[in-house]
Design an enzyme around this catalytic site. Sequence first.
Site, PDB file in Angstrom:
ATOM      1  N   CYS A 264       0.791  -1.240   0.000  1.00  0.00           N
ATOM      2  CA  CYS A 264       0.000   0.000   0.000  1.00  0.00           C
ATOM      3  C   CYS A 264       0.818   1.282   0.000  1.00  0.00           C
ATOM      4  O   CYS A 264       0.681   2.098  -0.906  1.00  0.00           O
ATOM      5  CB  CYS A 264      -0.945  -0.013   1.197  1.00  0.00           C
ATOM      6  SG  CYS A 264      -2.227  -1.248   1.014  1.00  0.00           S
TER       7      CYS A 264
HETATM    8  P1  NAD Z   1      -4.369  -8.768  -4.132  1.00  0.00           P
HETATM    9  O1  NAD Z   1      -3.551  -8.534  -5.347  1.00  0.00           O
HETATM   10  O2  NAD Z   1      -3.821  -9.566  -2.989  1.00  0.00           O
HETATM   11  O3  NAD Z   1      -5.751  -9.462  -4.563  1.00  0.00           O
HETATM   12  C1  NAD Z   1      -6.520  -9.068  -5.645  1.00  0.00           C
HETATM   13  C2  NAD Z   1      -7.359 -10.255  -6.112  1.00  0.00           C
HETATM   14  O4  NAD Z   1      -8.256  -9.838  -7.139  1.00  0.00           O
HETATM   15  C3  NAD Z   1      -6.534 -11.394  -6.697  1.00  0.00           C
HETATM   16  O5  NAD Z   1      -6.848 -12.606  -6.044  1.00  0.00           O
HETATM   17  C4  NAD Z   1      -6.969 -11.432  -8.173  1.00  0.00           C
HETATM   18  O6  NAD Z   1      -6.927 -12.739  -8.742  1.00  0.00           O
HETATM   19  C5  NAD Z   1      -8.369 -10.892  -8.083  1.00  0.00           C
HETATM   20  N1  NAD Z   1      -8.931 -10.356  -9.335  1.00  0.00           N
HETATM   21  C6  NAD Z   1      -8.316  -9.594 -10.276  1.00  0.00           C
HETATM   22  N2  NAD Z   1      -9.179  -9.302 -11.277  1.00  0.00           N
HETATM   23  C7  NAD Z   1     -10.362  -9.871 -10.932  1.00  0.00           C
HETATM   24  C8  NAD Z   1     -11.643  -9.910 -11.562  1.00  0.00           C
HETATM   25  N3  NAD Z   1     -11.893  -9.293 -12.725  1.00  0.00           N
HETATM   26  N4  NAD Z   1     -12.625 -10.591 -10.946  1.00  0.00           N
HETATM   27  C9  NAD Z   1     -12.411 -11.235  -9.764  1.00  0.00           C
HETATM   28  N5  NAD Z   1     -11.217 -11.222  -9.145  1.00  0.00           N
HETATM   29  C10 NAD Z   1     -10.209 -10.548  -9.713  1.00  0.00           C
HETATM   30  O7  NAD Z   1      -4.828  -7.333  -3.631  1.00  0.00           O
HETATM   31  P2  NAD Z   1      -5.049  -6.825  -2.123  1.00  0.00           P
HETATM   32  O8  NAD Z   1      -3.754  -6.661  -1.413  1.00  0.00           O
HETATM   33  O9  NAD Z   1      -6.129  -7.617  -1.498  1.00  0.00           O
HETATM   34  O10 NAD Z   1      -5.592  -5.356  -2.418  1.00  0.00           O
HETATM   35  C11 NAD Z   1      -6.861  -5.128  -3.003  1.00  0.00           C
HETATM   36  C12 NAD Z   1      -7.139  -3.638  -2.968  1.00  0.00           C
HETATM   37  O11 NAD Z   1      -7.237  -3.190  -1.606  1.00  0.00           O
HETATM   38  C13 NAD Z   1      -6.061  -2.768  -3.602  1.00  0.00           C
HETATM   39  O12 NAD Z   1      -6.651  -1.660  -4.206  1.00  0.00           O
HETATM   40  C14 NAD Z   1      -5.214  -2.339  -2.427  1.00  0.00           C
HETATM   41  O13 NAD Z   1      -4.537  -1.134  -2.658  1.00  0.00           O
HETATM   42  C15 NAD Z   1      -6.266  -2.174  -1.348  1.00  0.00           C
HETATM   43  N6  NAD Z   1      -5.783  -2.356   0.023  1.00  0.00           N
HETATM   44  C16 NAD Z   1      -4.888  -3.329   0.321  1.00  0.00           C
HETATM   45  C17 NAD Z   1      -4.473  -3.514   1.650  1.00  0.00           C
HETATM   46  C18 NAD Z   1      -3.451  -4.560   1.992  1.00  0.00           C
HETATM   47  O14 NAD Z   1      -2.911  -4.500   3.107  1.00  0.00           O
HETATM   48  N7  NAD Z   1      -3.153  -5.530   1.139  1.00  0.00           N
HETATM   49  C19 NAD Z   1      -4.997  -2.703   2.655  1.00  0.00           C
HETATM   50  C20 NAD Z   1      -5.948  -1.736   2.334  1.00  0.00           C
HETATM   51  C21 NAD Z   1      -6.342  -1.572   1.003  1.00  0.00           C
END
Ligand code: NAD
Length: 421
Positions: A264
């Site tokens: 992030c």
């Molecule tokens: P990640 O990359 O771990 O997971 C994303 C998931 O989305 C993957 O499993 C991927 O296969 C799936 N995906 C992609 N395209 C898709 C589609 N069309 N349909 C269904 N699934 C699909 O991401 P994350 O770390 O969980 O982060 C997600 C969001 O939340 C980001 O915007 C990130 O900035 C935000 N965020 C992350 C955190 C963190 O600590 N990881 C904290 C707060 C906010």
Amino acid sequence: MRLSIIGTGYVGLVTGACFAKLGHTVICVDIDPEKVQKINNSIPPIYEQGLDNLLSTYKENLTATTDYQTALKTTDVTFLCVGTPAMKNGSIDISYLKEATKQIATTLKNKQSWHLVVVKSTVLPGTTQQIVLPLLEKHSGKKVGTDIGLAMNPEFLKEGVAIQDFLQPDRIVIGFYDEKSRTTLRELYKNFACSIVETSLSAAEMIKYASNAFLATKISFINEIGNLCKKLGIDTYEVATGMGLDSRIGRPFLDSGIGWGGSCFPKDVDALITWAKEIKEPTRIIESTKQINADQPLRLIKILQKHFPKLKGKTIGILGLAFKPDTDDIRDSRAIPIVKELLRNGAQIKAYDPQAMDNFKTLFPTIEYCESATDVLSSDAILITTKWKEFTTLNFQGKIVIDGRRLDQAKNAKIYEGVCW
Ligand code: NAD
């Protein structure tokens, strides 16, 4: 309520599992069939403390699928939790978000009842209204605000303690487009003990960016103070304690060291800087925050070179590859620039991390990965890059240790020096 979650990464799966624990019926959707199968077998595809327990305990009301139709037709609220990764130009890639939105909208075309779409992914201010909303209307043929509800509900969880953070957040932010979306989310979150902040869509988006940029700044600030303290022979951690007791400041995020990483802070800080350039507004503080963070891990190597001016042929042990303890996430881990710099100088590397070695191998397949932390101790010098609890039990006597994370137990090493102390 009946909820669907699109994207089962750190945010989506934790959101889904926690809502299932709270008694809601949850269907998760991911494009990755392997992740879907794992979730249906109650195996977390990521390492996050307590997630395995939630997946198995609440499997009755938590299922996963690759099929939007299955998920959306039996649920009333959909959370968009797909990744918004960094692009080379510093901005974020919203192609996953657009694709997922199109799929949601196409599926909603044939649904009779009202449906709420909630953006939880981190997106730049304006994205929900200017990109998600038109895509929803175009591909569903329906009207947002009447047939479809729209909200933006940023997530603030910290990997490693994500479940606790989700269930006991400091605050919940609900950016809403229409009244029904606001009241639906209010109802969903009504039993949470924290404050609920209701805002415009773009204020909700900005709160997430401003919060992360501020936290990253707090760390870079204390690292700058830490660098000063080291030169002056002052203990920066004593300073942090003294500062942190001021209720206006607070002690969290005042641990000086080799800086921040993760999925992030780096990408959010970059996206904010890049976006500000586009709208021609300066971001002097945030740019300095980023620069300090880029320099900080390399200070560890400079200290190492006091003992080994030539690193070629030396074996350097790396304790910790994850960007922080209690996660397997290596995105922008401070170990990455450190390993790169060591390799550039011809050093051999012996590395260990309790959870993140498989992920690190995808970036650095040829360095040596040890079976235990103890195996790393035979190196010519050891760098501490992640503060895993298990490192506190190691015996560093007789070793050369350069510490990037203030592991007090390493102070009995033959030679011990910290990056800011
Ligand atoms: P990640 O990359 O771990 O997971 C994303 C998931 O989305 C993957 O499993 C991927 O296969 C799936 N995906 C992609 N395209 C898709 C589609 N069309 N349909 C269904 N699934 C699909 O991401 P994350 O770390 O969980 O982060 C997600 C969001 O939340 C980001 O915007 C990130 O900035 C935000 N965020 C992350 C955190 C963190 O600590 N990881 C904290 C707060 C906010």
